[in-house]
Enzyme design. Structure first.
Site, short mmCIF file in Angstrom:
data_model
loop_
_atom_site.label_atom_id
_atom_site.label_comp_id
_atom_site.label_asym_id
_atom_site.label_seq_id
_atom_site.Cartn_x
_atom_site.Cartn_y
_atom_site.Cartn_z
N GLU A 216 0.82 -1.19 0.00
CA GLU A 216 0.00 0.00 0.00
C GLU A 216 0.86 1.25 0.00
OE1 GLU A 216 -3.98 -1.70 2.12
OE2 GLU A 216 -2.35 -1.16 3.44
N CYS B 34 3.28 8.35 1.76
CA CYS B 34 3.84 7.35 2.68
C CYS B 34 4.11 6.09 1.86
CB CYS B 34 2.85 7.09 3.82
SG CYS B 34 3.43 5.87 4.99
N CYS C 43 6.98 -7.60 6.37
CA CYS C 43 8.18 -7.19 7.09
C CYS C 43 8.58 -8.34 8.01
CB CYS C 43 7.92 -5.94 7.92
SG CYS C 43 9.40 -5.36 8.80
N CYS D 147 7.47 -6.47 14.80
CA CYS D 147 7.13 -5.64 15.96
C CYS D 147 5.73 -6.03 16.43
CB CYS D 147 7.21 -4.16 15.60
SG CYS D 147 8.88 -3.70 15.08
N CYS E 214 2.35 -4.10 15.12
CA CYS E 214 2.30 -3.64 13.73
C CYS E 214 1.61 -4.65 12.83
CB CYS E 214 3.73 -3.40 13.24
SG CYS E 214 3.83 -3.00 11.49
N CYS F 272 -0.91 4.92 10.42
CA CYS F 272 0.35 4.24 10.74
C CYS F 272 0.10 2.84 11.26
CB CYS F 272 1.08 4.94 11.88
SG CYS F 272 1.58 6.57 11.54
N1 SAH Z 1 9.72 -0.27 9.45
C1 SAH Z 1 9.86 1.11 9.70
C2 SAH Z 1 8.91 1.97 8.89
C3 SAH Z 1 7.49 1.50 8.74
S1 SAH Z 1 6.46 1.58 10.15
C4 SAH Z 1 9.74 1.41 11.18
O1 SAH Z 1 9.35 0.53 11.91
O2 SAH Z 1 10.08 2.53 11.55
C5 SAH Z 1 6.18 3.33 10.38
C6 SAH Z 1 5.82 3.72 11.80
O3 SAH Z 1 4.52 3.23 12.20
C7 SAH Z 1 6.79 3.15 12.81
O4 SAH Z 1 7.15 4.10 13.79
C8 SAH Z 1 5.98 2.04 13.42
O5 SAH Z 1 6.48 1.66 14.66
C9 SAH Z 1 4.62 2.66 13.48
N2 SAH Z 1 3.54 1.70 13.72
C10 SAH Z 1 3.53 0.39 13.43
N3 SAH Z 1 2.34 -0.16 13.80
C11 SAH Z 1 1.60 0.82 14.35
C12 SAH Z 1 0.29 0.88 14.89
N4 SAH Z 1 -0.50 -0.19 14.90
N5 SAH Z 1 -0.16 2.06 15.36
C13 SAH Z 1 0.63 3.16 15.29
N6 SAH Z 1 1.87 3.17 14.77
C14 SAH Z 1 2.36 2.01 14.31
FE1 SF4 Z 2 8.43 -3.88 10.29
FE2 SF4 Z 2 6.16 -2.92 11.30
FE3 SF4 Z 2 8.32 -3.21 12.86
FE4 SF4 Z 2 8.30 -1.28 10.98
S1 SF4 Z 2 6.94 -1.42 12.77
S2 SF4 Z 2 9.97 -2.75 11.44
S3 SF4 Z 2 7.10 -2.31 9.36
S4 SF4 Z 2 7.17 -4.88 11.87
#
Ligand code: SAH
Ligand code: SF4
Length: 380
Positions: free
Chosen positions: A91, A104, A111, A115, A118, A349
């Site tokens: 996306e 974005c 990924c 995390c 996420c 996000c």
């Molecule tokens: N992988 C990179 C960039 C993509 S995620 C990273 O982790 O930085 C972009 C941002 O969205 C990151 O700060 C991530 O931690 C945040 N993010 C992920 N899942 C989220 C969620 N469910 N609610 C709010 N922010 C989230």
């Molecule tokens: Fe990957 Fe999501 Fe963690 Fe960013 S926040 S590194 S996209 S798992």
């Protein structure tokens, strides 16, 4: 095999053309046709010689992304779902504001970094996007938005329209950009090149979960504004929320941020901190956070957690976010709360899921226990 010219960084395009006997200025001309006028038909590239046009047509093509979904939210945020082969999709999200248009951009289908909060991480990892697939998101968004603006069948070149619809790029979509280093840097170079998108380094932000050696490589190769996903003020909690922390713990990450700053286009690092109810949002966490970032010029961006189907967290209540922000501000830090955009189309996000079919790594089951018993996380 024909080459998709969108896959070539400025220097790769120059090399490709040089290998075919073309002069260096040809690369600049072709870049402008591709990335400022969005022309893919070589016959329309009128300042190239007939022979050059024929040579390009024989060996090259210009293929943008295949759009399989296009949704616009009530607030104008627009999300495109783009095919990434083998049933996968990524996306890209356009966020219009009064004084800017931000895209974005995704860097991977899925990924692997897993995390806990996420949606992309929950999908597992399918594959890295190519340079063409990454820059193709910017190419597609500019092209489509310009066509909409002009309300014409063919898009107006942004040079003629006065400015491109996309003025800022954030690599905060699906995937970890520093885990797809070479393709991401190729796309960054196109974003910055005056003959392509001509964005200043300050207007391109790469967000990383903290792959320390790659932060150093980025500083050497192509420093753009850096955002680091912190999310926890100590290693014990960050190990659970952002598993890459087990490999590159906080002290190493802070040191990498300090090394990055002299090369960075901005004189601060942005730290992202997702607010998870009862998990990382207590006063004690704020106090620890102040200590942690003490030696790094920074701004903190607090992100209300965006839920997605099956997520095990809740966002912190508004009053808690404000109190947390206040503690940081009182300690002299600049902390802002990120506005959530496009949540009615799951474009906020961490909500980007795309489609990840051929995942090669499944998410580890990590359960996070809240620090407050009064506010248990919902079990999924
Ligand atoms: N992988 C990179 C960039 C993509 S995620 C990273 O982790 O930085 C972009 C941002 O969205 C990151 O700060 C991530 O931690 C945040 N993010 C992920 N899942 C989220 C969620 N469910 N609610 C709010 N922010 C989230
Ligand atoms: Fe990957 Fe999501 Fe963690 Fe960013 S926040 S590194 S996209 S798992």
């Amino acid at each position: 095999m024909t080459t998709n010219l969108l896959d070539l960084s400025p220097s790769a395009l120059a090399d490709w053309l040089a290998a075919r006997g073309e002069k260096p200025f040809r690369a600049r001309q072709v870049l402008r046709w591709l990335h400022q006028r969005f022309v893919g038909d070589f016959e329309a590239m009128t300042d190239l010689s007939k022979a050059s046009r024929a040579a390009l047509a024989a060996e090259a093509k210009v293929v943008g992304p295949t759009v399989i979904g296009d949704t616009t939210a009530a607030d104008g945020t627009r999300k495109w779902l783009l095919a990434a082969g083998s049933g996968n999709a990524v996306e890209t999200v356009y966020i219009p504001e009064d004084d800017r248009g931000t895209l974005c951009v995704s860097s991977q289908a899925g990924c692997a970094l897993d995390c806990a909060f996420c949606s992309t991480g929950k999908q597992g990892f399918a594959r890295n996007l190519t340079t063409g697939e990454i820059i193709g998101q910017l190419w597609h968004a500019n092209r489509t938005l310009l066509a909409d603006l002009a309300d014409a069948p063919s898009p107006t070149p942004w040079v003629e329209a006065g400015r491109a619809p996309i003025t800022n790029v954030v690599l905060m979509g699906m995937g970890e950009p520093l885990a797809n280093f070479d393709h991401v840097v190729g796309a960054l170079r196109l974003m910055l090149d005056d003959n392509a998108y001509g964005l200043s380094r300050r207007r391109v932000t790469l967000s990383t979960s903290g792959i320390v050696p790659a932060i150093d490589r980025l500083r050497e190769a192509c420093p753009v504004a850096l955002a680091v996903s912190l999310h926890a003020p100590n290693d014990a909690l960050r190990d659970r929320l952002v598993p890459i922390n087990r490999k590159h713990p906080l002290a190493e990450l802070m040191a990498a941020c300090r090394r990055y700053l002299p090369a960075a286009p901005r004189d601060f690092i942005t730290f992202e901190y997702v607010m998870l109810d009862g998990v990382n949002d207590q006063d004690t966490h704020a106090t620890e956070l102040v200590q942690l970032v003490r030696d790094v010029p920074c701004k903190l961006n607090l992100i209300p957690f965006n839920p997605f189907p099956g997520s095990e967290f809740r966002t912190s209540p508004r009053a808690r976010i404000v109190a947390f922000q206040q503690r940081l501000n009182d300690a002299g830090l600049v902390a802002t709360v990120r506005k959530t955009r496009g949540d009615d189309i799951a474009a906020a996000c961490g909500q980007l899921a795309g489609q990840v079919q051929d995942r090669i790594k499944r998410r580890l089951a990590t359960r996070i226990v809240p620090v407050r018993t009064a506010s248990p996380v919902a079990s999924s």
